[in-house]
Design an enzyme around this catalytic site. Structure first.
Site, PDB file in Angstrom:
ATOM      1  N   CYS A  76     -10.410  -5.480   0.680  1.00  0.00           N
ATOM      2  CA  CYS A  76     -12.021  -4.230   0.973  1.00  0.00           C
ATOM      3  C   CYS A  76     -12.380  -4.629  -0.546  1.00  0.00           C
ATOM      4  O   CYS A  76     -11.385  -5.433  -1.373  1.00  0.00           O
ATOM      5  CB  CYS A  76     -10.372  -3.129   0.433  1.00  0.00           C
ATOM      6  SG  CYS A  76     -10.167  -2.387  -1.164  1.00  0.00           S
ATOM      7  N   GLU A  83       0.113   5.264   1.494  1.00  0.00           N
ATOM      8  CA  GLU A  83      -0.318   6.545   1.168  1.00  0.00           C
ATOM      9  C   GLU A  83       0.073   8.029   0.751  1.00  0.00           C
ATOM     10  O   GLU A  83       1.091   7.659   0.314  1.00  0.00           O
ATOM     11  CB  GLU A  83      -0.481   5.642   2.782  1.00  0.00           C
ATOM     12  CG  GLU A  83      -0.828   4.512   2.980  1.00  0.00           C
ATOM     13  CD  GLU A  83      -1.499   4.993   4.843  1.00  0.00           C
ATOM     14  OE1 GLU A  83      -1.172   5.540   5.086  1.00  0.00           O
ATOM     15  OE2 GLU A  83      -1.963   3.814   4.343  1.00  0.00           O
ATOM     16  N   CYS A 142     -10.681  -3.916  -3.940  1.00  0.00           N
ATOM     17  CA  CYS A 142      -9.073  -4.232  -4.547  1.00  0.00           C
ATOM     18  C   CYS A 142     -10.153  -6.043  -4.810  1.00  0.00           C
ATOM     19  O   CYS A 142      -9.807  -6.776  -5.781  1.00  0.00           O
ATOM     20  CB  CYS A 142      -8.912  -5.387  -3.335  1.00  0.00           C
ATOM     21  SG  CYS A 142      -7.212  -3.534  -3.366  1.00  0.00           S
ATOM     22  N   ASN A 198       0.916  -1.005  -0.074  1.00  0.00           N
ATOM     23  CA  ASN A 198       0.091   0.059   0.190  1.00  0.00           C
ATOM     24  C   ASN A 198       1.033   1.481   0.173  1.00  0.00           C
ATOM     25  O   ASN A 198       2.083   1.254   0.340  1.00  0.00           O
ATOM     26  CB  ASN A 198      -0.954  -0.138   1.263  1.00  0.00           C
ATOM     27  CG  ASN A 198       0.118  -0.810   2.635  1.00  0.00           C
ATOM     28  OD1 ASN A 198       0.342  -0.713   2.765  1.00  0.00           O
ATOM     29  ND2 ASN A 198      -0.950   0.071   3.457  1.00  0.00           N
ATOM     30  N   CYS A 201      -3.903   1.059  -2.228  1.00  0.00           N
ATOM     31  CA  CYS A 201      -3.845  -0.691  -1.665  1.00  0.00           C
ATOM     32  C   CYS A 201      -2.438  -1.504  -2.005  1.00  0.00           C
ATOM     33  O   CYS A 201      -2.264  -1.381  -3.855  1.00  0.00           O
ATOM     34  CB  CYS A 201      -5.079  -1.575  -1.795  1.00  0.00           C
ATOM     35  SG  CYS A 201      -5.945  -0.798  -0.760  1.00  0.00           S
ATOM     36  N   GLU A 219      -2.873  -4.691  -3.491  1.00  0.00           N
ATOM     37  CA  GLU A 219      -3.008  -5.490  -3.741  1.00  0.00           C
ATOM     38  C   GLU A 219      -3.402  -4.637  -5.591  1.00  0.00           C
ATOM     39  O   GLU A 219      -3.019  -5.299  -6.255  1.00  0.00           O
ATOM     40  CB  GLU A 219      -5.128  -6.316  -3.962  1.00  0.00           C
ATOM     41  CG  GLU A 219      -4.638  -7.088  -2.530  1.00  0.00           C
ATOM     42  CD  GLU A 219      -4.990  -6.208  -1.103  1.00  0.00           C
ATOM     43  OE1 GLU A 219      -4.714  -5.006  -0.964  1.00  0.00           O
ATOM     44  OE2 GLU A 219      -5.853  -6.520  -0.452  1.00  0.00           O
TER      45      GLU A 219
HETATM   46  N1  THU Z   1      -5.484  -1.679   2.677  1.00  0.00           N
HETATM   47  C1  THU Z   1      -4.404  -2.891   1.590  1.00  0.00           C
HETATM   48  O1  THU Z   1      -3.885  -2.312   0.985  1.00  0.00           O
HETATM   49  N2  THU Z   1      -5.132  -3.382   1.074  1.00  0.00           N
HETATM   50  C2  THU Z   1      -6.575  -4.073   1.555  1.00  0.00           C
HETATM   51  O2  THU Z   1      -7.142  -4.495   1.083  1.00  0.00           O
HETATM   52  C3  THU Z   1      -7.462  -2.818   2.665  1.00  0.00           C
HETATM   53  C4  THU Z   1      -7.111  -1.970   3.104  1.00  0.00           C
HETATM   54  C5  THU Z   1      -4.758  -1.018   2.959  1.00  0.00           C
HETATM   55  C6  THU Z   1      -4.688   0.809   2.776  1.00  0.00           C
HETATM   56  C7  THU Z   1      -4.404   1.579   3.378  1.00  0.00           C
HETATM   57  O3  THU Z   1      -3.163   2.214   2.921  1.00  0.00           O
HETATM   58  C8  THU Z   1      -4.636   0.588   4.853  1.00  0.00           C
HETATM   59  O4  THU Z   1      -4.251  -0.503   4.501  1.00  0.00           O
HETATM   60  C9  THU Z   1      -5.299   1.115   5.802  1.00  0.00           C
HETATM   61  O5  THU Z   1      -6.819   0.827   5.361  1.00  0.00           O
END
Ligand code: THU
Length: 130
Positions: free
Chosen positions: A83, A41, A86, A39, A50, A52
């Site tokens: 999520c 941010e 994803c 991920n 994310c 994925e």
């Molecule tokens: N996140 C992912 O990278 N993949 C997921 O399937 C769930 C959430 C990340 C997004 C964000 O940077 C952090 O987790 C908190 O939500």
């Protein structure tokens, strides 16, 4: 390197200063090659991506479009659940029976499939003209 180890390794590179929640994803494509993502941010929160999504982008950039297996890992109390966005992104490149392994950094694992994660997925078939 196993999918799990690839996911754990790329997770270390996650840029997650806002949530503090680092996620790693590794996907095996049709060729057998493994692509990874973490991920990333952003201070403008909705611009974050994310793990994925990063792995899928790496696979497609390398010229592949078919998923064989997926592994997602985070430092969470329960195996991390992809999520909704994803799930749809993964479903674009894999059939319902593609195995998806969800893990924690401490070793707890759960196995599911793309079909279980996204039942009733919106697919290209719905757009076919009669
Ligand atoms: N996140 C992912 O990278 N993949 C997921 O399937 C769930 C959430 C990340 C997004 C964000 O940077 C952090 O987790 C908190 O939500």
């Amino acid at each position: 390197m196993s999918l799990k180890d690839a996911a754990l390794k790329v997770r270390e590179n996650a840029h997650a200063p806002y949530s503090g929640f680092k996620v790693g994803a590794a996907i095996r494509a049709a060729s057998g090659k493994v692509y990874t993502g973490c991920n990333v941010e952003n201070v403008a929160y909705p611009e974050g991506t994310c793990a994925e999504a990063g792995a899928i982008a790496a696979m497609v950039a390398a010229g592949e479009t078919a998923l064989q297996e997926v592994y997602v890992v985070a430092d969470s109390p329960l195996p991390v659940s992809p999520c909704g966005g994803c799930r749809q992104k993964l479903a674009e490149f894999g059939a319902g029976d593609v195995p998806v392994h969800l893990g924690t950094v401490t070793g707890t694992e759960q196995m599911t499939t793309l079909g279980e994660l996204l039942p009733g997925a919106f697919t290209a078939e719905y757009m076919a003209k009669a």
